[in-house]
Design a protein around this motif. Structure first.
Motif, mmCIF file in Angstrom:
data_model
loop_
_atom_site.group_PDB
_atom_site.id
_atom_site.type_symbol
_atom_site.label_atom_id
_atom_site.label_comp_id
_atom_site.label_asym_id
_atom_site.label_seq_id
_atom_site.Cartn_x
_atom_site.Cartn_y
_atom_site.Cartn_z
ATOM 1 N N ILE A 170 44.431 64.813 30.458
ATOM 2 C CA ILE A 170 43.282 64.306 31.212
ATOM 3 C C ILE A 170 42.039 65.079 30.784
ATOM 4 C CG2 ILE A 170 42.346 63.854 33.496
ATOM 5 C CD1 ILE A 170 44.964 62.353 32.751
ATOM 6 N N GLN A 174 36.411 64.548 33.425
ATOM 7 C CA GLN A 174 36.729 63.882 34.685
ATOM 8 C C GLN A 174 36.797 64.885 35.833
ATOM 9 O OE1 GLN A 174 40.084 61.237 34.554
ATOM 10 N NE2 GLN A 174 39.502 60.323 32.595
ATOM 11 N N VAL A 192 41.880 62.346 41.178
ATOM 12 C CA VAL A 192 41.440 62.125 39.808
ATOM 13 C C VAL A 192 42.548 62.412 38.802
ATOM 14 C CG1 VAL A 192 39.785 62.798 38.027
ATOM 15 C CG2 VAL A 192 39.047 62.633 40.414
ATOM 16 N N PRO A 195 46.404 60.460 39.559
ATOM 17 C CA PRO A 195 46.444 59.029 39.230
ATOM 18 C C PRO A 195 46.352 58.749 37.739
ATOM 19 C CG PRO A 195 45.019 59.412 41.123
ATOM 20 C CD PRO A 195 45.371 60.762 40.581
ATOM 21 N N SER A 196 45.558 59.531 37.018
ATOM 22 C CA SER A 196 45.434 59.322 35.580
ATOM 23 C C SER A 196 46.666 59.792 34.825
ATOM 24 C CB SER A 196 44.191 60.052 35.053
ATOM 25 O OG SER A 196 43.015 59.578 35.674
ATOM 26 N N ALA A 197 47.288 60.871 35.321
ATOM 27 C CA ALA A 197 48.443 61.448 34.632
ATOM 28 C C ALA A 197 49.756 60.806 35.056
ATOM 29 C CB ALA A 197 48.511 62.955 34.901
ATOM 30 N N GLN A 287 49.054 52.425 34.928
ATOM 31 C CA GLN A 287 48.248 52.380 33.717
ATOM 32 C C GLN A 287 47.141 51.332 33.841
ATOM 33 O OE1 GLN A 287 51.135 51.787 30.609
ATOM 34 N NE2 GLN A 287 50.996 53.911 29.922
ATOM 35 N N LYS A 289 45.752 50.364 36.599
ATOM 36 C CA LYS A 289 44.750 50.867 37.529
ATOM 37 C C LYS A 289 43.833 51.893 36.879
ATOM 38 C CE LYS A 289 47.284 50.101 41.850
ATOM 39 N NZ LYS A 289 47.832 50.729 43.089
#
Length: 289
Positions: A170, A174, A192, A195-197, A287, A289
């Protein structure tokens, strides 16, 4: 002219090298795919005719035509229902601490190195560790709980390393943007970073749980039953799993038991693919999202 000829020779040499390595890599890939396809075809031919409702609902027997996989199937579900949440919670929490909170000290580097090395330790070693700690010291005996905790120790390093890599991927921008908007570290991690990871974390979970559901050696060491005519009703009951049951059938002298083992392998593959399909669905959903 001489320079142009030398350049053309280098280009031709590079193209030839590229073609050779392309062929080698393609042949290696095809070899693995063909071997896997032949194995699956053999298993389907050997066990498909023995796979029916009676096989799923009966216990193992000395007679191959009456043998079923019910005890092993239920025992595997019991074990994985404990192993999966424990591994996910502990593994992801450890990865978050190491990546987001732990400072770059000698102690943290030692911990990181040991976690990476533990991912390559043979599974039989974890079986001996589970036998010593969970079976004898804690007194859990050869129970579902002892087996699940042993499997948790086995696959924890895999999911920790995979989760660390996903969190590390990430971008720092961000996190800085979240801090600039007034969020604290925990809010940044939850809203942050995670959710991305999460897709990468789920990939690690797929790999680790796939290894756990197919392991046999650690469970044999802690005393999981090779034959049992009942299903667990609590975490302290004795149990068996599908890999142990399949191994027991495959070791029998009667040829018909090999067909029963093939049917058991088909059931194990269906369960494994079902678990992976759910995890892949969740990963793709996050992914998008």
């Amino acid at each position: 002219m001489e320079q142009n000829k030398a350049m053309e020779k280098r280009i031709l040499r590079r193209k030839l090298t590229n073609t050779i390595f392309h062929g080698v890599f393609l042949a290696s890939t095809l070899f693995g795919v063909v071997a896997l396809a032949l194995l699956l075809i053999q298993i389907l031919i050997q066990g498909w005719g023995w796979l029916d409702w009676q096989f799923l609902t009966d216990f193992s027997s000395r007679k191959p035509e009456k043998s079923g996989i019910k005890a092993a199937l239920v025992g595997t579900m019991w074990m994985m229902s404990i192993t999966a949440p424990l591994t996910f919670i502990i593994g992801v929490s450890t990865a978050i601490y190491l990546e987001e909170y732990a400072k770059d000290t000698k102690l943290s580097r030692i911990i990181q190195t040991n976690i990476s090395n533990l991912a390559g330790v043979p599974s039989i070693v974890y079986g001996l560790l589970g036998l010593t700690i969970f079976v004898r010291v804690f007194g859990f005996g050869s129970s579902v709980l002892a087996g699940a905790l042993t499997m948790t120790l086995l696959i924890l390093p895999i999911i920790i390393v995979a989760s660390q890599e996903a969190i590390r991927a990430i971008p720092s921008s961000q996190r800085h943007a979240s801090f600039a908007l007034g969020a604290n570290r925990w809010q940044t991690i939850v809203r942050v970073v995670l959710p991305s990871a999460f897709p990468g974390i789920l990939t690690g979970a797929i790999l680790s749980l796939s290894r756990a559901i197919g392991e046999t050696a650690p469970l044999i060491v802690i005393g999981a039953a090779a034959y049992i005519a009942s299903t667990p009703s609590s975490v302290m009951d004795k149990f068996t799993t599908m890999p142990i049951q399949i191994y027991t059938w495959a070791a029998q002298a009667k040829p018909d038991f090999h067909h029963v083992a093939g049917a058991g392998i088909i059931v194990l593959l269906i369960v494994l693919l079902g678990m992976n399909a759910i995890a892949i669905f969740l990963r793709n959903k996050f992914q998008r999202k």
